[in-house]
Each structure stands twice: as structure tokens, then as C-alpha cells.
Motif scaffolding. Structure first.
Motif, short mmCIF file in Angstrom:
data_model
loop_
_atom_site.label_atom_id
_atom_site.label_comp_id
_atom_site.label_asym_id
_atom_site.label_seq_id
_atom_site.Cartn_x
_atom_site.Cartn_y
_atom_site.Cartn_z
N ALA A 1 -93.59 -14.17 24.96
CA ALA A 1 -92.67 -14.66 23.93
C ALA A 1 -91.36 -15.15 24.55
O ALA A 1 -90.87 -16.22 24.20
CB ALA A 1 -92.39 -13.55 22.92
N LEU A 2 -90.82 -14.37 25.49
CA LEU A 2 -89.52 -14.71 26.08
C LEU A 2 -89.61 -15.99 26.89
O LEU A 2 -88.68 -16.79 26.93
CB LEU A 2 -89.01 -13.56 26.95
N ASP B 1 -86.83 -3.64 20.38
CA ASP B 1 -87.96 -2.91 20.92
C ASP B 1 -88.96 -2.61 19.81
O ASP B 1 -88.58 -2.44 18.65
CB ASP B 1 -87.49 -1.60 21.56
N VAL C 1 -80.22 -2.86 27.40
CA VAL C 1 -80.00 -2.13 26.14
C VAL C 1 -81.32 -2.03 25.37
O VAL C 1 -82.07 -3.00 25.29
CB VAL C 1 -78.95 -2.85 25.28
N SER C 2 -81.59 -0.84 24.84
CA SER C 2 -82.80 -0.64 24.05
C SER C 2 -82.45 -0.24 22.63
O SER C 2 -81.45 0.44 22.40
CB SER C 2 -83.66 0.45 24.69
N THR C 3 -83.28 -0.66 21.67
CA THR C 3 -83.06 -0.24 20.29
C THR C 3 -83.86 1.02 19.98
O THR C 3 -83.81 1.53 18.86
CB THR C 3 -83.47 -1.35 19.30
N ASN C 4 -84.60 1.53 20.96
CA ASN C 4 -85.40 2.75 20.75
C ASN C 4 -84.80 3.92 21.50
O ASN C 4 -84.34 3.78 22.64
CB ASN C 4 -86.83 2.55 21.25
N ASN D 1 -97.77 1.74 25.46
CA ASN D 1 -97.11 0.80 24.55
C ASN D 1 -97.94 -0.44 24.23
O ASN D 1 -97.99 -0.89 23.11
CB ASN D 1 -95.78 0.33 25.16
N ASN D 2 -98.54 -1.03 25.27
CA ASN D 2 -99.29 -2.29 25.10
C ASN D 2 -98.37 -3.37 24.52
O ASN D 2 -98.64 -3.94 23.47
CB ASN D 2 -100.49 -2.03 24.17
N GLN D 3 -97.25 -3.63 25.20
CA GLN D 3 -96.27 -4.59 24.68
C GLN D 3 -95.78 -5.60 25.72
O GLN D 3 -95.46 -6.74 25.37
CB GLN D 3 -95.01 -3.85 24.17
N GLN E 1 -86.62 7.16 17.61
CA GLN E 1 -85.70 6.66 16.60
C GLN E 1 -85.33 5.22 16.94
O GLN E 1 -85.04 4.92 18.10
CB GLN E 1 -84.45 7.54 16.58
N SER F 1 -82.85 1.89 16.30
CA SER F 1 -81.57 1.41 15.75
C SER F 1 -81.63 -0.09 15.46
O SER F 1 -80.62 -0.71 15.16
CB SER F 1 -80.45 1.71 16.74
N GLY G 1 -87.59 0.64 28.57
CA GLY G 1 -88.50 0.22 27.51
C GLY G 1 -89.18 -1.09 27.85
O GLY G 1 -88.77 -1.81 28.78
N ALA H 1 -90.11 -9.31 20.52
CA ALA H 1 -89.33 -9.96 21.57
C ALA H 1 -88.55 -11.13 21.00
O ALA H 1 -87.40 -11.36 21.37
CB ALA H 1 -90.25 -10.43 22.69
N GLN I 1 -97.11 -9.31 26.14
CA GLN I 1 -96.86 -10.13 24.94
C GLN I 1 -95.38 -10.51 24.87
O GLN I 1 -95.03 -11.63 24.51
CB GLN I 1 -97.25 -9.34 23.68
N MET I 2 -94.50 -9.53 25.20
CA MET I 2 -93.06 -9.80 25.13
C MET I 2 -92.64 -10.82 26.19
O MET I 2 -91.84 -11.72 25.92
CB MET I 2 -92.28 -8.49 25.30
N PRO J 1 -95.83 -7.40 19.38
CA PRO J 1 -94.81 -7.35 20.45
C PRO J 1 -94.16 -8.72 20.67
O PRO J 1 -92.99 -8.80 21.05
CB PRO J 1 -95.61 -6.92 21.69
N LEU K 1 -89.23 -3.95 26.31
CA LEU K 1 -88.46 -5.18 26.14
C LEU K 1 -87.56 -5.43 27.35
O LEU K 1 -87.48 -6.56 27.85
CB LEU K 1 -87.62 -5.11 24.85
N LYS L 1 -87.77 -8.56 29.90
CA LYS L 1 -86.63 -9.44 30.20
C LYS L 1 -86.41 -9.56 31.72
O LYS L 1 -86.12 -10.65 32.22
CB LYS L 1 -85.36 -8.89 29.55
#
Lengths: 249, 309
Positions: free
Chosen positions: A133-134, B109, A212-215, A124-126, B137, B139, A93, B104, A129-130, B100, A95, A99
Motif C-alpha cells: 500500500a505504501l 496500525d 509512532v504506533s497507534t497500538n 499479524n499477517n500485515q 489498545q 488510539s 509494529g 496503511a 500488504q502495508m 492491512p 506499520l 514504513k
């Protein structure tokens, strides 16, 4: 100053992808792969900064399986000086990728990191930006023009109503729009030279990054197909159909 | 459970895309709070309070938020967002720029450009230029999501009566500064909100020939778009581009003139209700998605169409 460009290996943009019958994803076996078009523009911009004497070194980095070395070699043939492969799964993903890139940025300390604004597979286009931020840096997303002045970078951005210009302190993150530049082609001598340029491989573990991903992707399906339409013979027939059949005018 | 929706605005008016985002929030379920971050944006907050279904409006009014620089707005949203189950923004250039960065900072995500809400944690979104639809989905404790406005109807702009709460929290990173902007001016309806869109491609041959499309569009009250080929050739400014890398539209009627129908263009318009293609090449891929196709020279057909309507 040092400039870093991040690239991604994706399905070639001309390929019409097919969804697997079991809904687990898109069928990528025996499909032509290439560098993401927005990433090509990022590499081109970094190389141009070097040619202008602004950048002293251009480092390219990717996150992916070992086959992504092909895309790093392509970037080296376009003019990058050296390459870093963070060897990991191909389907991480945004994120996790941000990282990993942050860890590489910490190690390399580039003044400018250029990424594509989006990958044409995940859309995604993320990531840029992430990463911004990090690392706590400013971000110039969807860039159509980039100018370095002393310790800042002026970025003209494509926004919904037109263009917006912002100034960011260096170090900074820039993501490319298609209009930033026209990427060059790699010449055969440069492709041969690129084979001798350094390519370092690191692992997420060595960088101390958790993936680890939350998606979770539950299912991938084909979009609803449009039913085939009809051909009309004249403008008069078209207007008649739009008025009486489709009732949209 | 409450949902934070980031309002899209220009400090003077609330953008239509916010209303579609509110509808997506309603489908998730929960109290909806609208955040207006800007400078001199009192009128926007007033308008936001009128939107049906909004429980509360949060107004962060400070010079640091004047141009919604993500370095300043994202820390504010991340700080506020910790108390919410979902943070939503429209998938506009602003939403894509800021959210995004928020995700972050919250270490989660993001889910980009959803087109449907399956449940409070499961969403559908297009991938591979719209050639596949993924069900994703999340979490995450705080779900960070951008919403494709063409996937949801607009919430009613009137009928609500939310309280406006002023926020004193100011986050100014000092890492970025606004320099200038150059906005394209047009009297025609905004592309993403227009009921009818007329688009031109490489077949228009030059920018001057777009006058035929403008004339047709004015007769229809339509917005005017373009393919990437027409933009890259310099015929029209790039904020008119419809496609994967431009704007996503889903009007009642989409008229594609001199557009071949590359994958990247189809990704931006194939959810239109009725598609009309005018092209002299009868093999052009656009005819495979067009409800009505006319194989003709556009320089004859378009003026004739304009006269006939």
C-alpha cells in the motif's frame, strides 16, 4: 532485475513460550531464536529466481536489534548477495516496519520484494500488504507459486476455498505461503563465505521514518488451560461418553 | 460513531464469517454499515440487508471489484472508512489480504484476529500460535480490525431491514488482474462453520485412507480437516489444513485421528468444545488437550466408530 527479501528474527518455532508473571509480555531471555519460517521461504524463492537467471542480485533486509545480524548472515549463507540491517527495537509494529521497508525499497529500487506471509510471534499477517500500500505496488499474498514474465509476475495464491491466480505489474510485493518451496540448508563453506559478504547497517532516523504506533499492548496473559481429559479403553466406551456425557453426537 | 463491516462473499452469497463479524461490531457499539464490494453482487446486498443489527448496506458494484483485488478494493474502503470509528472484516484470506492495505493507507496500525472485545478501543488477540493472549489498545482515529470468526457467535441472518445504498465511487489501480481460480469442491459442511470436524494427520499414511474419515464424517454430518503434515505429504488439498497457518476452527466436537498435536496444529483447534484423539502413540501431545483419548490403531478404531454411531 533486483529482488529483495525481508526476514525477521523470532523465537524458534519449536519453543513453547512462557508468559511473564507480570503480564508485560513473553519471556524471551535465553530462548532459542531463529529466522521466521515464512521468511526462510522468501529467501529461498529469491535465491531460486537468481539461479534461474531471472534475478541479478538478491538483497536481504531486516528490521531489529543488532543480534538480527545472525539471521542476515543465515540468509547470506543461503545465497543472498548482500544484507541491510535497519537497527531498531525488536518489537516494532507492522506499520512502522512497513514504513522502514518502504524507505529501503525507495533507495534500492528492487523489482520484486518477497516477504513471509506472517511472523510466528506476532501472528499479524500485515507487513507485506502495508508495504504494498505504501509503495503503491500490487500484492500477491499467500503465494504458493511465483512466475516472472517480462514486466509482470503471475502469483498463485492460497485462498480459503482453494487457489487463485493473479497477475501483477512489476515492481510488486509477494508474501510467501508455506507451500511455495522447501528451503535449503546452508552448507559450511557457504556459511564461511557469508561472513565476507557485505552487511550494511542503517538507522530509522537516517531513513527519515517515524516509528509512532497507534497500538499499545496493555497486557499479555496465558490462554485458559484445558483441563486434562480421560483415556477411554474402547470405541464403544468412546461413543457412550460422547452421547451421554459430552452430549455432542 | 458508526462501524463499517466489509462483507465476505463470492458475488452470489454472503459468507457466514460476515455474521460473526457483525456480532463483534455489535459488541463495540454503534450503527453498523455493511459494505458489499463486488460485481453482480445484488443478491449479496439483499442478503446483507436482512442481517439483524445492520443499519445500512453500501453496494459498490463494478467490474473492478469482481474478484476483490486488494489494489482496487482497499482504496475504496480507505476512502469510505474515514467517516467511521471502526473498520472490521472477517479474518478470512480476503479480509487478511485487503485490510492491512486499508490500514496503511489510513496511516494506522491494524489489530489482527481479535477474539474478544473489551471496550470500543481495547481488544484481545492470540499471539505466538495461541500460546499467549495479548490485550491491545488502539488510539487510532479509525480502528482497523480483523475478527476471528470462532471468537464470536453468528448474528441472525434474518430479521434486519436495512436500506441499500449504491455507491458510484470506482477505484481501479490497474496494477493487478485476476487470471483464474481453482476451488476445491466438497458436499461436506465448510470446515470453519461445521459443528463437528474430523481431522487426519500423518498417521493416515496416504490420501486414499482418508476415505475412512470421509465415511465417518458423512455419518456425523461433519467437515473434514487435516494437519499440516498430511497436507505437506500430499494426502489432501491444503485448504483442508487446520492450524496456525491454515484454518482456525472451534466446533462442538473435534476428532483428531493420527495427529500428534504439534503447537502449530493446536493453535487451529484448541478452542473446540470437546476434543477426541485417536492415536496409537500414547505419548502423543494431542492427548494433553483431548477430553477423550483412545490409544488404538486408527485403521481399526475409525471404521468401528463409524459403525457404532
Amino acid at each position: 532485475m533486483k529482488v529483495m527479501a525481508a526476514v525477521k528474527r523470532v523465537v524458534d518455532y519449536n519453543v513453547k513460550v512462557r508468559v511473564k508473571a507480570d503480564g508485560s509480555g513473553v519471556d524471551l531471555s535465553n530462548v532459542k531464536m531463529a529466522m521466521n519460517p515464512f521468511c526462510e521461504i522468501a529467501v529461498e524463492e529469491a535465491v531460486r529466481l537468481k539461479e534461474q537467471g531471472v534475478a541479478s542480485e538478491v538483497v536481504v533486509v531486516t528490521v531489529g536489534s543488532s543480534s538480527a545480524q545472525e539471521q542476515l548472515r543465515t540468509a547470506l549463507a543461503l545465497g543472498a548477495d548482500r544484507a541491510i540491517l535497519v537497527e531498531a527495537a525488536d518489537d516494532l509494529g507492522s506499520l512502522a516496519i512497513a514504513k522502514l521497508l518502504k524507505a529501503v525499497v525507495d533507495k534500492e529500487q528492487p523489482q520484486l520484494v518477497i516477504l513471509g506471509k506472517q511472523a510466528i510471534d506476532s501472528d499479524n499477517n500485515q507487513t507485506g500488504q502495508m508495504l504494498a500500500a505504501l509503495s503503491g505496488y500490487g500484492q500477491g499474498t499467500f503465494a504458493s507459486n511465483v512466475e516472472i514474465r517480462d514486466d509482470s509476475v503471475t502469483v498463485t495464491r492460497e485462498v480459503d476455498g482453494g487457489a487463485q491466480t493473479v497477475s501483477l505489474k512489476l515492481p510488486a510485493i509477494v508474501t510467501t505461503d508455506l507451500r511455495l518451496n522447501e528451503p535449503r540448508y546452508a552448507s559450511l563453506p557457504n556459511i564461511m563465505k557469508a561472513k565476507k559478504k557485505p552487511l550494511e547497517t542503517v538507522t530509522p532516523h537516517a531513513l527519515g521514518v517515524s516509528l509512532v504506533s497507534t497500538n499499545k499492548t496493555v497486557k499479555v496473559e496465558a490462554p485458559a488451560a484445558r483441563s486434562a481429559g480421560i483415556k477411554v479403553k474402547s470405541v464403544a466406551e468412546l461413543v457412550e461418553k460422547l452421547k451421554n456425557e459430552a452430549k455432542v453426537i | 460513531m458508526a462501524i463499517l463491516v466489509i462483507a465476505e462473499h463470492n458475488n452470489a452469497a454472503l459468507a457466514a464469517a460476515t455474521l460473526n463479524t457483525v456480532t463483534a461490531a455489535q459488541q463495540i457499539g454503534g450503527d453498523i454499515h455493511l459494505l458489499v464490494a463486488g460485481h453482480g453482487a445484488g443478491a449479496v446486498a439483499e442478503a446483507a440487508a436482512q442481517v439483524a443489527g445492520v443499519a445500512k448496506v453500501l453496494l459498490a458494484d463494478n467490474a473492478a471489484y469482481a474478484h476483490q483485488l486488494p489494489e482496487n478494493v482497499a482504496p475504496l474502503v480507505a476512502e469510505l472508512g474515514k467517516g467511521y470509528s471502526h473498520i472490521l472484516a472477517a479474518a478470512t484470506s480476503n479480509g487478511k489480504n485487503i485490510l492491512p492495505r486499508v490500514a496503511a493507507q489510513l496511516d494506522v496500525d491494524q489489530i489482527s484476529e481479535i477474539i474478544a472485545v473489551e471496550s470500543a478501543d481495547t481488544f484481545k488477540r492470540p499471539i505466538y500460535a495461541g500460546n499467549a493472549i495479548a490485550t491491545v489498545q488502539s488510539s487510532a482515529a479509525v480502528k482497523v480490525i480483523t475478527v476471528r470468526s470462532t471468537g464470536f457467535d453468528a448474528a441472525a441472518a434474518e430479521g434486519g431491514n436495512a436500506a441499500i445504498e449504491a455507491l458510484s465511487l470506482v477505484t481501479d489501480s490497474g496494477r493487478s488482474a485476476f487470471v483464474s481460480e481453482a476451488l476445491a469442491k466438497s458436499d461436506r459442511p465448510e470446515l470453519t462453520a461445521a459443528k463437528i470436524v474430523v481431522s487426519g494427520g500423518r498417521g493416515m499414511q496416504n490420501g486414499d485412507n482418508f476415505k475412512h474419515l470421509y465415511a465417518l464424517a458423512d455419518k456425523l454430518g461433519a467437515g473434514v480437516g487435516a494437519s499440516r503434515a498430511a497436507v505437506d505429504a500430499g494426502f489432501v488439498p491444503n485448504d483442508m489444513q487446520v492450524g496456525q497457518t491454515g484454518k482456525i476452527v472451534a466446533p462442538q466436537l473435534y476428532i483428531a485421528v493420527g495427529i500428534s498435536g504439534a503447537i502449530q496444529h493446536l493453535a487451529g483447534m484448541k478452542d473446540s468444545k470437546v476434543i477426541v484423539a485417536i492415536n496409537k502413540d500414547e505419548e502423543a501431545p494431542i492427548f494433553q488437550v483431548a477430553d477423550y483419548g483412545l490409544v488404538a490403531d486408527l485403521f481399526e478404531a475409525v471404521p468401528e466408530l463409524e459403525r457404532a454411531i
